[in-house]
Design an enzyme around this catalytic site. Structure first.
Site, PDB file in Angstrom:
ATOM      1  N   GLU A  42       0.945  -1.194  -0.031  1.00  0.00           N
ATOM      2  CA  GLU A  42       0.134   0.030  -0.098  1.00  0.00           C
ATOM      3  C   GLU A  42       0.763   1.298  -0.006  1.00  0.00           C
ATOM      4  O   GLU A  42       1.736   1.383   0.749  1.00  0.00           O
ATOM      5  CB  GLU A  42      -0.782  -0.005   1.192  1.00  0.00           C
ATOM      6  CG  GLU A  42      -1.717   1.231   1.435  1.00  0.00           C
ATOM      7  CD  GLU A  42      -2.541   1.234   2.626  1.00  0.00           C
ATOM      8  OE1 GLU A  42      -3.605   2.047   2.664  1.00  0.00           O
ATOM      9  OE2 GLU A  42      -2.131   0.473   3.538  1.00  0.00           O
ATOM     10  N   LYS A 115     -10.267   2.569  -1.639  1.00  0.00           N
ATOM     11  CA  LYS A 115     -10.339   1.908  -0.500  1.00  0.00           C
ATOM     12  C   LYS A 115     -11.708   2.258   0.618  1.00  0.00           C
ATOM     13  O   LYS A 115     -12.024   3.482   0.538  1.00  0.00           O
ATOM     14  CB  LYS A 115      -9.248   2.140   0.458  1.00  0.00           C
ATOM     15  CG  LYS A 115      -9.185   1.758   2.026  1.00  0.00           C
ATOM     16  CD  LYS A 115      -7.603   1.904   2.626  1.00  0.00           C
ATOM     17  CE  LYS A 115      -7.523   1.527   3.831  1.00  0.00           C
ATOM     18  NZ  LYS A 115      -6.116   1.736   4.453  1.00  0.00           N
ATOM     19  N   CYS A 152      -5.623  -2.925   2.698  1.00  0.00           N
ATOM     20  CA  CYS A 152      -5.280  -2.616   4.097  1.00  0.00           C
ATOM     21  C   CYS A 152      -6.340  -2.869   5.272  1.00  0.00           C
ATOM     22  O   CYS A 152      -6.751  -3.964   5.383  1.00  0.00           O
ATOM     23  CB  CYS A 152      -4.438  -1.461   4.570  1.00  0.00           C
ATOM     24  SG  CYS A 152      -3.519  -1.564   5.972  1.00  0.00           S
TER      25      CYS A 152
END
Length: 290
Positions: A42, A115, A152
């Protein structure tokens, strides 16, 4: 179809061009070893700036069309015939997102994921920088199979993994930046972090690939030591490869046809009862229809 997947684990410095150059070098090494799909961590092109709340770091965001990491990796995907999910800090007009683009083996841009789950805590102050993603969870039909990619904090939630599996993902990929807890140095979440994704693999019968960073990064408010632990699991959650605290590349060979047969035979998707799952749509576990 036989597919070789790779996960890259590396430390990151202050110079963005050097970080991108290092990533390109490591991806080339993975390609030389026969990898077909290569996962970078990431926000690999910069230090993890979310340690601090500093509006100056918003200048690190760039539009998709001009982001240097995307330009370099798209060119490399085409040149080395690779599938590359590439994480980047996206500026879209007045909005900022923690985003990812998947490049196919011919260099084609297959689409954007933003995300969905944005953490906020000491050392991981992402809500200051990123709006929650608005793309929904997506699966990308690549030259080497259908892949699902989340980012993540998404990896701690079972729902994205299930949705991507329902959409036909054959492999799940998670680029990550996680390490120490600045206010709770006694906590080491690496085992928990690994096991939750092993659970996604086992529950959905799909392999999981996770790439994390390493190194200590010092901020004004917090210092983080990233614990690495990048790994590749099989569809039962068993580890095929795992890194420790060193830079390097992990590999695994996957037979997608065999994995599809295993998934169908096991019956977990056949026996689902979606009509009973209404409470999952609520925050408090009450049925969505009252």
């Amino acid at each position: 179809m036989q597919v070789k997947v790779a996960a890259i684990q590396m430390a990151v410095g202050e110079n963005e061009a050097e970080n991108i150059g290092k990533a390109v070098w490591m991806v080339n090494n993975a390609a030389d070893a026969g990898a077909n799909i290569v996962l970078l961590q990431e926000l690999f092109s910069t230090p993890y700036f979310c340690k601090d709340q500093n509006p100056e770091f918003l200048a690190l965001a760039q539009p998709r069309a001009s982001h240097p990491a995307l330009l370099a990796l798209q060119k490399l995907a085409k040149a080395r015939h690779l599938v590359l999910p590439v994480s980047f800090f996206e500026r879209a007009n007045n909005a900022f997102f923690n985003s990812l683009i998947v490049f196919d083996a011919d260099g084609k841009n297959l689409g954007l994921y933003r995300k969905a789950h944005i953490p906020d805590g000491p050392g991981y102050q992402e809500k200051f920088y990123f709006s929650p993603g608005d793309t929904g969870f997506k699966v990308f039909n690549t030259h080497y199979g259908r892949i699902g990619v989340a980012i993540c904090w998404d990896q701690w939630f079972p729902e994205p993994a299930r949705i991507m599996a329902l959409q036909g993902a054959e492999i799940l990929f998670y680029p990550t930046a996680i390490g120490s807890e600045p206010r709770s140095p006694e906590i080491n979440s690496r085992g928990h972090w690994t096991r939750v994704m092993q659970g996604h693999a086992a529950a959905n019968l799909v392999p999981v690939v996770a790439a994390n960073r390493i190194g200590t990064e010092i901020g004004a408010e917090s210092t983080l030591t990233f614990y690495g632990g990048s790994f590749i699991s099989d569809p039962t959650g068993a580890l095929l490869a795992q890194a420790d605290l060193e830079e390097g590349i992990l590999y695994a060979d996957l037979d997608l046809r065999q994995l599809a047969a295993q998934r169908a035979e096991w019956g977990v998707f056949r026996d689902r009862r979606p009509e009973l799952y209404g409470p999952i749509l609520s925050l408090d576990g009450n049925s969505a229809d009252g």
